[in-house]
Design an enzyme around this catalytic site. Structure first.
Site, PDB file in Angstrom:
ATOM      1  N   ASP A  95      48.920  49.524  51.643  1.00 51.13           N
ATOM      2  CA  ASP A  95      49.635  48.266  51.411  1.00 51.13           C
ATOM      3  C   ASP A  95      51.136  48.530  51.527  1.00 51.13           C
ATOM      4  OD1 ASP A  95      50.587  45.828  50.552  1.00 51.13           O
ATOM      5  OD2 ASP A  95      49.165  45.649  48.889  1.00 51.13           O
ATOM      6  N   ARG A 115      53.485  46.144  51.509  1.00 47.76           N
ATOM      7  CA  ARG A 115      54.272  44.969  51.110  1.00 47.76           C
ATOM      8  C   ARG A 115      55.345  45.291  50.071  1.00 47.76           C
ATOM      9  NH1 ARG A 115      49.487  40.905  49.665  1.00 47.76           N
ATOM     10  NH2 ARG A 115      48.619  42.911  49.008  1.00 47.76           N
ATOM     11  N   GLU A 165      53.204  39.809  57.277  1.00 54.31           N
ATOM     12  CA  GLU A 165      51.889  39.780  57.942  1.00 54.31           C
ATOM     13  C   GLU A 165      51.189  41.148  57.885  1.00 54.31           C
ATOM     14  OE1 GLU A 165      48.702  39.030  59.650  1.00 54.31           O
ATOM     15  OE2 GLU A 165      49.961  37.276  60.048  1.00 54.31           O
TER      16      GLU A 165
HETATM   17  N1  GTP Z   1      46.751  45.828  57.430  1.00 54.40           N
HETATM   18  C1  GTP Z   1      45.816  44.906  57.267  1.00 54.40           C
HETATM   19  N2  GTP Z   1      46.169  43.762  56.671  1.00 54.40           N
HETATM   20  C2  GTP Z   1      45.205  42.846  56.499  1.00 54.40           C
HETATM   21  C3  GTP Z   1      43.885  43.025  56.920  1.00 54.40           C
HETATM   22  N3  GTP Z   1      43.179  41.910  56.609  1.00 54.40           N
HETATM   23  C4  GTP Z   1      44.064  41.076  56.021  1.00 54.40           C
HETATM   24  N4  GTP Z   1      45.275  41.626  55.948  1.00 54.40           N
HETATM   25  C5  GTP Z   1      46.514  41.111  55.359  1.00 54.40           C
HETATM   26  O1  GTP Z   1      46.383  41.230  53.969  1.00 54.40           O
HETATM   27  C6  GTP Z   1      47.280  40.330  53.330  1.00 54.40           C
HETATM   28  C7  GTP Z   1      46.535  39.696  52.168  1.00 54.40           C
HETATM   29  O2  GTP Z   1      46.247  40.741  51.286  1.00 54.40           O
HETATM   30  P1  GTP Z   1      44.865  40.888  50.553  1.00 54.40           P
HETATM   31  O3  GTP Z   1      44.649  42.352  50.316  1.00 54.40           O
HETATM   32  O4  GTP Z   1      43.785  40.149  51.316  1.00 54.40           O
HETATM   33  O5  GTP Z   1      45.043  40.099  49.200  1.00 54.40           O
HETATM   34  P2  GTP Z   1      46.222  40.199  48.135  1.00 54.40           P
HETATM   35  O6  GTP Z   1      47.354  39.339  48.595  1.00 54.40           O
HETATM   36  O7  GTP Z   1      46.558  41.624  47.801  1.00 54.40           O
HETATM   37  O8  GTP Z   1      45.488  39.600  46.853  1.00 54.40           O
HETATM   38  P3  GTP Z   1      45.123  38.082  46.494  1.00 54.40           P
HETATM   39  O9  GTP Z   1      46.322  37.563  45.747  1.00 54.40           O
HETATM   40  O10 GTP Z   1      43.927  38.156  45.640  1.00 54.40           O
HETATM   41  O11 GTP Z   1      44.915  37.345  47.798  1.00 54.40           O
HETATM   42  C8  GTP Z   1      47.747  39.372  54.414  1.00 54.40           C
HETATM   43  O12 GTP Z   1      49.093  39.726  54.760  1.00 54.40           O
HETATM   44  C9  GTP Z   1      46.806  39.657  55.581  1.00 54.40           C
HETATM   45  O13 GTP Z   1      47.436  39.464  56.834  1.00 54.40           O
HETATM   46  C10 GTP Z   1      43.541  44.256  57.540  1.00 54.40           C
HETATM   47  O14 GTP Z   1      42.405  44.537  57.879  1.00 54.40           O
HETATM   48  N5  GTP Z   1      44.540  45.162  57.688  1.00 54.40           N
END
Ligand code: GTP
Ligand code: ZN
Length: 196
Positions: free
Chosen positions: A126, A128, A92
């Protein structure tokens, strides 16, 4: 490998019947979920979505991000294709956790962007780790994929982990006044390939 396949069951959705599979990340006591559709031994490179957990967007209808719409569109595209899988990656808030994400949202309410907010809280943009995703794919005998994502970094990370991403497929959601700043930051600071 540090993951274990625990149980399969049927999951009916508006787009058709998926199979839901529960996985356990053993040492971390963390659970992940995979949805499969159709015969996933067929039509490789398989259509795959790795969807990062977003409680606010996926379940609470938040318009701050594009996650909820991307989740729906992924399931729809996989069902339309006839086979594919979605890994619901339970990290998350780009892995800062739900409470820190709400703190990050508050900082964004005060004017910071999503990257600045993470930094202010002491995290990188990021946090992750996609190892569990490539481990799940390997456990399921999936080594060649077409990945639904706008994020080229995900493609690079998977390729480096032994999963060959043959093609990246856009997953573009229409901008609205609530998510425009968030999407623009992803384009300008995080390298996402979303048309301006
Ligand atoms: N730290 C943080 N996480 C966020 C925010 N908004 C969304 N997220 C998290 O971002 C994650 C999704 O990442 P994204 O950067 O939107 O997209 P991505 O997975 O890198 O790329 P796609 O595959 O195109 O969706 C999810 O875990 C969300 O909970 C925010 O403002 N801050
Ligand atoms: Zn989201």
């Amino acid at each position: 490998m540090k993951i274990k396949r625990i149980q399969d069951a049927i999951l009916p959705t508006p787009w058709g019947k998926f199979i839901i599979i529960g996985f356990e990340e053993i040492l971390k006591n963390k659970h992940h979920v995979v949805l499969t559709y159709g015969d996933i031994t067929k039509n490789h490179p398989l259509l795959v979505r790795i969807h990062s957990e977003c409680l606010t967007g996926d379940s609470l209808f938040s318009l701050r991000c594009d996650c909820g719409e991307q989740l729906k569109m992924s399931l729809m595209l996989i069902a339309k294709e006839g086979q594919g899988i979605l890994i619901y990656h339970r990290q998350e808030g780009r892995n800062i956790g739900l409470l820190n994400k709400i703190k990050a949202y508050h900082l964004q309410d005060c004017g910071l962007d999503t990257v600045e907010a993470n930094h202010k809280l002491g995290f990188s943009a990021d946090e992750r780790d996609f190892t569990v995703c490539s481990d799940i794919l390997k456990l399921m005998n999936i080594y060649k994929i077409r990945l639904l994502t706008n994020n080229p970094l995900k493609v690079k990370i998977l390729n480096n982990s032994g999963i060959h991403v043959v093609k990246r497929i856009d997953l573009i959601i229409k901008k609205n006044s609530e998510n425009e700043k968030y999407l623009n930051t992803k384009i300008n600071k995080m390298g996402h390939l979303i048309p301006n």
